[in-house]
Scaffold this motif. Sequence first.
Motif, PDB file in Angstrom:
ATOM      1  N   UNK A 156       0.850  -1.195   0.000  1.00  0.00           N
ATOM      2  CA  UNK A 156       0.000   0.000   0.000  1.00  0.00           C
ATOM      3  C   UNK A 156       0.883   1.242   0.000  1.00  0.00           C
ATOM      4  N   UNK A 157       0.294   2.356  -0.381  1.00  0.00           N
ATOM      5  CA  UNK A 157       0.981   3.640  -0.307  1.00  0.00           C
ATOM      6  C   UNK A 157      -0.066   4.742  -0.275  1.00  0.00           C
ATOM      7  N   UNK A 158       0.254   5.807   0.428  1.00  0.00           N
ATOM      8  CA  UNK A 158      -0.648   6.953   0.468  1.00  0.00           C
ATOM      9  C   UNK A 158       0.139   8.222   0.722  1.00  0.00           C
ATOM     10  N   UNK A 159      -0.437   9.341   0.312  1.00  0.00           N
ATOM     11  CA  UNK A 159       0.099  10.661   0.620  1.00  0.00           C
ATOM     12  C   UNK A 159      -0.674  11.203   1.804  1.00  0.00           C
ATOM     13  N   UNK A 160       0.051  11.782   2.758  1.00  0.00           N
ATOM     14  CA  UNK A 160      -0.586  12.232   4.001  1.00  0.00           C
ATOM     15  C   UNK A 160      -0.042  13.615   4.373  1.00  0.00           C
ATOM     16  N   UNK A 161      -0.936  14.543   4.722  1.00  0.00           N
ATOM     17  CA  UNK A 161      -0.530  15.881   5.150  1.00  0.00           C
ATOM     18  C   UNK A 161      -0.180  15.837   6.630  1.00  0.00           C
ATOM     19  N   UNK A 162       0.978  16.406   6.985  1.00  0.00           N
ATOM     20  CA  UNK A 162       1.461  16.399   8.370  1.00  0.00           C
ATOM     21  C   UNK A 162       1.606  17.820   8.887  1.00  0.00           C
ATOM     22  N   UNK A 163       1.512  17.959  10.205  1.00  0.00           N
ATOM     23  CA  UNK A 163       1.795  19.246  10.850  1.00  0.00           C
ATOM     24  C   UNK A 163       3.182  19.266  11.470  1.00  0.00           C
TER      25      UNK A 163
END
Length: 329
Positions: free
Chosen positions: A110-117
């Motif tokens: 699996x792979x995903x793009x994730x927004x981080x703070x």
Amino acid sequence: MPDRPAAVAALPAAPGVYRFRDAAGRVVYLGRATDLRSRVGSYWGDLRDRPHLRRMVPQVVDVEALTCASVHEATWLERNLLERSKPRWNRVRGGLEVPTWIALVEGAGTAELRVLHSPDDAPGAAVFGPYLGGGQSRLAVAGLDRVLALSYAGARRGGFDQDMARLRGVADGDLPARVERAGAVLSREPAAVAAALDALTRRRQEAAGACAFEVAARIQAELEAVAWVTAEQRVTAPHAPGTTTAPRTLSRTGPAPGPLATGPRVVHLHGYAGGVLVSFEVRDGRLDRWHQEAADEVRAATRVAATPEAWRTFTREAAELAARLRDAR
């Protein structure tokens, strides 16, 4: 309304930051612009709805400016400078946009793009950024998922995901190549960025051609956000050009590194043109100090020679603009 400073006409129609000085030489205001000439000139127009600026403008006797490689870079530079020193007529120290990062998180098939703070929120992932604007980062992730379909390219797919994969043109075994493309876009590789923007443009045109105007508007917002996060941006980075400090970007293939490697925490940059020496300070990867003064070429030569090669174009252009604005007074 006082007369507009003659230097305004010498400003380029380019993104950048600007600042105003009063008769005592004090910086009274600093801002950013998509178009420096248009934005700065607007202060000598109709300000009926901005009473605080109407009080400021009569005090302005001089204009200084820096051009930037993108609006995103100008936004970061304004933020950095205001966090270091807030002029009298600026209302906010720093900026309103939220710093974010984008992580490329891989699992078992699996792979995903994730927004981080925080860049430390996804250990073991490849982390790109920082970017200003959480909304822009989320739209960029949505746009990249629209064209790369990472969520449908994994090995663990149910019936619905398999149907969506077919509709998105995803074949079995596509995941590694799509992960590589995502990393290339976020690394600002020109060919990968151009391909992603072209794919989103085609999707927007298809939606508009089908009279799906709300979808087309959403894709346009995603397209602009991808352009925002992939635009050149040098003034805030985990590994600023010209430093030897290790980046805090996490490795895609191994564990997160330890603290920043030893290296200069502060880098001084200088550019010279036409009798004007422009100086900057990069502290921990952030360009946050800007100073300019009259100087002779002999005195400036040593400082310019010590400026890292990666910054020479930026500092030379800054000095050339400073000299042009001075001559236009």
